[in-house]
Design a protein around this motif. Structure first.
Motif, PDB file in Angstrom:
ATOM      1  N   UNK A  71       0.841  -1.198   0.000  1.00 50.45           N
ATOM      2  CA  UNK A  71       0.000   0.000   0.000  1.00 50.45           C
ATOM      3  C   UNK A  71       0.878   1.251   0.000  1.00 50.45           C
ATOM      4  N   UNK A  72       0.616   2.137  -0.945  1.00 52.43           N
ATOM      5  CA  UNK A  72       1.334   3.408  -1.051  1.00 52.43           C
ATOM      6  C   UNK A  72       0.488   4.582  -0.559  1.00 52.43           C
ATOM      7  N   UNK A  73      -0.833   4.459  -0.670  1.00 55.02           N
ATOM      8  CA  UNK A  73      -1.743   5.532  -0.283  1.00 55.02           C
ATOM      9  C   UNK A  73      -2.851   4.944   0.586  1.00 55.02           C
ATOM     10  N   UNK A  74      -3.050   5.513   1.746  1.00 51.90           N
ATOM     11  CA  UNK A  74      -4.036   5.020   2.709  1.00 51.90           C
ATOM     12  C   UNK A  74      -5.431   5.599   2.439  1.00 51.90           C
ATOM     13  N   UNK A  75      -6.439   4.897   2.938  1.00 52.26           N
ATOM     14  CA  UNK A  75      -7.817   5.389   2.877  1.00 52.26           C
ATOM     15  C   UNK A  75      -7.908   6.800   3.452  1.00 52.26           C
TER      16      UNK A  75
END
Length: 164
Positions: A70-74
């Protein structure tokens, strides 16, 4: 705050059964069993991303050996061209799960983006943005999760939990 794992898995299992049935016939007939690959989630529009955590759950539910980076979180503001995550492992497993991941993420990101916009409009007022129980059948849980990711608050889940 996300819904309980048991409730999430109930929806995911139902959706996988609906989409896969007894298997992905195209992948089973055209992709070698030992083929490995990598996919990325490429953001196609500006907004708030939602469903990344759910994507990880779906990928792992289909195949626990899949690796998700994961590079970008919710809840993060994204722009067209960003890469949210990579998934690596069995090509068949990736192909069997990607449609469900994309369908949920598109819907959740749209809800989170609109919620963030509306919450911003009222941020200086002594009020908070509440959602509704009038949601899409069978995906209420994910839609309400997206509202929270976007900065809104859940009101009531169904007719049984509160008087209007």
């Amino acid at each position: 705050m996300r819904p309980s794992d048991a409730k999430i898995l109930e929806v995911v299992d139902f959706a996988l059964k609906e989409d896969l049935g007894d298997g992905d016939d195209t992948s089973l007939s055209t992709i070698p069993a030992n083929a490995v690959g990598q996919a990325k989630l490429l953001v196609k529009d500006d907004g708030i991303i939602a469903g990344v955590e759910l994507a990880e759950i779906i990928f792992k539910r289909v195949d626990p050996t899949l690796e998700v980076d994961v590079l970008i979180q919710d809840g993060t503001q994204v722009k067209q061209g960003d890469i949210a995550f990579y998934v690596k492992g069995s090509s068949r497993s990736i192909l069997s799960s990607e449609r469900l991941v994309l369908n949920f993420m598109q819907r959740m990101s749209g809800i989170a983006t609109k919620t963030k916009h509306l919450a911003k409009l009222i941020e200086d007022l002594p009020t908070k943005l509440l959602d509704t129980r009038k949601t899409t059948p069978c995906v209420r849980l994910m839609e309400k999760w997206a509202v929270r990711i976007g900065g809104g608050h859940n009101h009531r889940f169904a007719l049984y939990d509160m008087i209007m």
